[in-house]
Scaffold this active site. Structure first.
Site, short mmCIF file in Angstrom:
data_model
loop_
_atom_site.label_atom_id
_atom_site.label_comp_id
_atom_site.label_asym_id
_atom_site.label_seq_id
_atom_site.Cartn_x
_atom_site.Cartn_y
_atom_site.Cartn_z
N ARG A 184 40.87 52.73 -1.80
CA ARG A 184 41.31 54.02 -1.28
C ARG A 184 40.35 54.51 -0.19
O ARG A 184 40.08 55.70 -0.06
CB ARG A 184 41.44 55.07 -2.39
CG ARG A 184 42.34 54.64 -3.53
CD ARG A 184 43.72 54.22 -3.06
NE ARG A 184 44.56 53.71 -4.15
CZ ARG A 184 45.72 53.12 -3.98
NH1 ARG A 184 46.18 52.91 -2.76
NH2 ARG A 184 46.43 52.70 -5.01
N GLU A 307 44.10 51.54 -16.61
CA GLU A 307 44.61 50.70 -15.53
C GLU A 307 44.03 49.28 -15.58
O GLU A 307 43.64 48.70 -14.58
CB GLU A 307 44.32 51.35 -14.18
CG GLU A 307 44.99 52.70 -14.03
CD GLU A 307 44.74 53.35 -12.69
OE1 GLU A 307 45.66 54.00 -12.18
OE2 GLU A 307 43.61 53.21 -12.16
N ASP A 381 46.92 62.52 -10.93
CA ASP A 381 46.07 61.64 -10.12
C ASP A 381 45.88 62.18 -8.71
O ASP A 381 46.44 61.63 -7.76
CB ASP A 381 46.68 60.24 -10.05
CG ASP A 381 45.74 59.21 -9.43
OD1 ASP A 381 44.55 59.52 -9.26
OD2 ASP A 381 46.19 58.09 -9.13
N GLU A 409 43.73 60.06 -0.57
CA GLU A 409 44.65 59.03 -1.04
C GLU A 409 46.10 59.52 -1.03
O GLU A 409 47.00 58.80 -0.58
CB GLU A 409 44.25 58.60 -2.44
CG GLU A 409 45.16 57.57 -3.07
CD GLU A 409 44.74 57.21 -4.48
OE1 GLU A 409 45.47 56.43 -5.12
OE2 GLU A 409 43.69 57.70 -4.95
#
Length: 714
Positions: A184, A307, A381, A409
């Site tokens: 990112r 994740e 997020d 992002e």
């Protein structure tokens, strides 16, 4: 001899300037004060500096003041030692003259270990400014603050500034990988050249430390939260030590991300179970090794069981078990563990908004005293707008800290002008009601509303090796805003924007005022043409570049976009009330009452918490469908207006940065039209309603927008 050499090196490094206005100098430009009246006032006040002390930090403060004042005042500044009795500016801590220290004793008691005092006193019948503190880092912070006052045109004739940080930990989290890619990252490759370290020390490391210290940031996490265990090996610890040795001068500690499976990957163990004695022993020995290289190593930041990252749940242990195992290893050295609360599981059929709360609240009070749970500002997020995370205030026996994202992002990345201070302030000023009215998020994390020994705020860095550091010239303001707010969250977005513009561009009112207005409106503008009224996660899968509300396939449901907007023939939005996922039930009763009814819910969060009919009437009098169209079209038109405003500022800004911003604003406008057209066309397939009269109809089809691919987007 060594001290003189260090001073020469620091002065040389600081005095080397970049000729063109490329943005490399950030907010530390130190150009001649343009206002002649103010310039003469400053010149009368400052000509000489008396330096008390010879530590590397005091030498750095001296070099910064010498360089800064020489540039700002356009005159020679003399330096003398503590045996000199007469001077315009006196800096130091323990070595400062006893009579001065006695005079300032009461003020010093308020400063703690990092605060600073800047005060005008009378000495030998003459006014002089004193910059002092209890520790040398405070003198450095105070020196930068004095320079900021001059850069922003403030009076310095009669100063009495007592300033101490409200948070103990003020960090940048670099998502930098060992191969120099940045997750990112939108400003080039990592500034850490691991291949050349530890021998080759890039000048940029010094300038990074100067800029970071100038806004009060005192820690940097060097590596990505999606961690690589290799950084814990001896060759890389030598590289880490080289950076730590440099940053120490500027009051900055280094931290690393710990890969939970490192005992298996590096140590050859069969398990990374945090309750296994062999695993505990391995981490203790590894930590001892780290501290031999870096005696003031700050500690670990950990992403676990999120994740795909390994963690304690792989062994049927809790987050507390994992965090405490690492905390016990670093505790003898004074280290800490920051354990991220960004966790969610594809095995749990639960609204992703709820999962972190569900996992962590039962662990309240079970974490060691040197552990902080690092919580993102919102539960999904880093969206353009999110309601504050329900974990804030919900764990009164657990130390929590803030995690913001500075890299954009989900906010247009480095092609978009978005000033994030209003986003940060919106979250920090949000009332959780956990301890009654006024229990804001800011008061939770600074310990005022929830007692904590450790307090902190971190920002995911937007820094890369692009010449201007951050990709977009205005993205620098977000790095600046993070530091200023982590020092004192009571500072307004307006003040932060004003300071940054004056220091980075110009204090000319015809430039300053319109640019400040642009910055302060920019985040709301972006939200309006991308994800208005609480819509979220409409971005392209993977790269997160551009709109793709139609994404309905992914490795897991919550990696699709239809999961979040729930558009159908009836309406739009995610029902998180008691009749839906009941994520709203994780907030205090007063918050639930405000947001639980679509008629009283803040319209900026409406579609976050409610599935609303297309015909629902908003405060504007428009239906949901008409309001959606209004937002998308109005937001895009505001970007066009932003271009026009910038073009009028050409006489007041250097050619290089004017042209750079102009080109980026064209990209932003093109992207705004892309967002507008694709989202309106997509949601129209559900509403079955016409685009209201007066709006330009999209010149491309929905299928065209669906077909767009960007395989090399950052």
């Amino acid at each position: 001899m060594k001290k003189a050499k260090l001073f020469f090196i620091l002065t040389l490094l600081i005095s080397v300037s970049v000729s063109a206005e490329t943005g490399y100098d950030l907010w530390l430009r130190y150009n001649l004060v343009p206002n002649k009246r103010k310039l003469e006032e400053y010149r009368k006040v400052l000509s000489s500096i008396i330096v008390n002390g010879s530590s590397s930090t005091i030498v750095a403060a001296q070099a910064e003041l010498l360089n800064g004042l020489s540039g700002l005042l356009g005159k020679k500044i003399t330096i003398s030692g503590s045996n000199t009795t007469v001077g315009d500016l006196i800096i130091g801590t323990n070595g400062i003259q006893p009579e001065i220290k006695s005079l300032l004793k009461a003020d010093l008691a308020q400063l703690g270990s990092e605060g600073f005092l800047i005060k005008t006193i009378v000495r030998s019948g003459k006014n002089c400014i004193v910059i002092t503190a209890n520790e040398d880092a405070g003198v450095l912070y105070g020196s930068f603050h004095l320079l900021r006052l001059i850069q922003t045109g403030q009076p310095i004739n009669n100063l009495n500034i007592v300033s101490a940080p409200k948070l103990k930990l003020r960090l940048l989290n670099h998502w930098d990988n060992l191969n120099r890619t940045v997750e990112r990252g939108y400003a080039g490759f990592s500034i850490w050249n691991w291949h050349k370290l530890p021998t080759y020390m890039d000048k940029r490391y010094v300038d990074y430390a100067r800029a970071t210290a100038s806004i009060g940031i005192n820690g940097t996490v060097l590596t990505n939260v999606n961690a690589n265990a290799t950084v814990l090996t001896n060759p890389y610890l030598e590289k880490v030590a080289a950076l730590a040795n440099l940053f120490r001068t500027y009051g900055i500690k280094v931290y690393l991300t710990a890969r939970f499976s490192a005992p298996v990957e590096l140590g050859g163990l069969k398990t990374a179970d945090p309750l296994d004695p062999e695993v505990q022993r391995w981490w203790k020995e590894k930590v001892d090794e780290i501290y031999k290289h870096v005696p003031d190593f700050g500690g670990f930041l950990v992403k676990a069981n999120s994740e795909g990252q390994p963690g304690p749940q792989n062994y049927k242990r809790t987050h507390a078990d994992g965090a405490n195992m690492l905390a016990d290893a670093v505790a003898p050295h004074g280290g800490i563990v920051m354990w991220r609360a960004f966790v969610y599981s594809d095995e749990v059929p639960e609204d992703r908004h709820k999962q972190a709360y569900n996992e962590f609240v039962p662990l309240d009070g079970k974490f060691r005293k040197n552990v902080l749970v690092q919580v993102k500002n919102g539960a999904i997020d880093f969206m353009p707008r999110e309601p504050f995370h329900p974990l804030f205030g919900a764990m009164p026996q657990t130390q929590t800290m803030m995690e913001f994202q500075v890299t954009q992002e989900y906010l247009g990345q480095a092609t978009t002008l978005v000033f994030l201070a209003p986003l940060f302030k919106e979250v920090l000023d949000s009332d959780t009601w956990r301890n009654g009215k006024g229990s804001t998020v800011g008061k939770i994390i600074n310990g005022a509303s929830q007692q904590q020994q450790l307090t902190g705020m971190a920002g995911v860095a937007n820094i890369g090796n692009d010449f201007n550091w951050c990709g977009h010239p205005f993205a620098q303001a977000n790095w600046y805003a993070l530091g200023r707010l982590s020092w004192d969250a009571s500072i307004s977005s307006e003040q932060i924007a004003d300071e940054w513009i004056r220091m980075t561009f110009s204090e000319e009112p015809k430039f300053l005022e319109p640019v400040k207005k642009i910055m302060l409106e920019s985040r709301e503008m972006y939200t309006q043409y991308t994800m208005p009224m609480g819509l979220h996660h409409l971005i392209t899968y993977g790269s997160h570049y551009g709109p793709a509300p139609w994404v309905d396939k992914g490795q897991r449901p919550d990696w699709t976009n239809v999961y979040y907007h729930k558009a159908d023939s009836i309406g739009l939005g995610f029902n998180r009330t008691s009749t839906g996922s009941n994520a709203l039930g994780q907030y205090a009763t007063e918050v639930q009452q405000q947001w639980g009814d679509p008629n009283t819910c803040d319209e900026k969060y409406l579609l976050w918490f409610h599935h609303v009919p297309w015909t629902f009437k908003l405060k504007s009098g428009r239906t949901l469908w008409d309001e959606l169209c209004y937002d998308y079209y109005t937001g895009a038109n505001r970007v066009k207006s932003l271009q026009e405003k910038w073009n009028l500022l050409k006489p007041f800004v250097d050619k290089e940065r004017f042209e750079e911003v102009k080109m980026l604003l064209q990209i932003q406008y093109d992207e705004a039209i892309w967002w507008r057209n694709s989202c309106v066309l997509y949601f129209q397939t559900f509403s079955k309603m016409p685009i209201p009269a007066g709006y330009e109809k999209p010149d491309k089809t929905l299928e065209y927008y669906k077909s767009l691919k960007f395989p090399y987007a950052p």
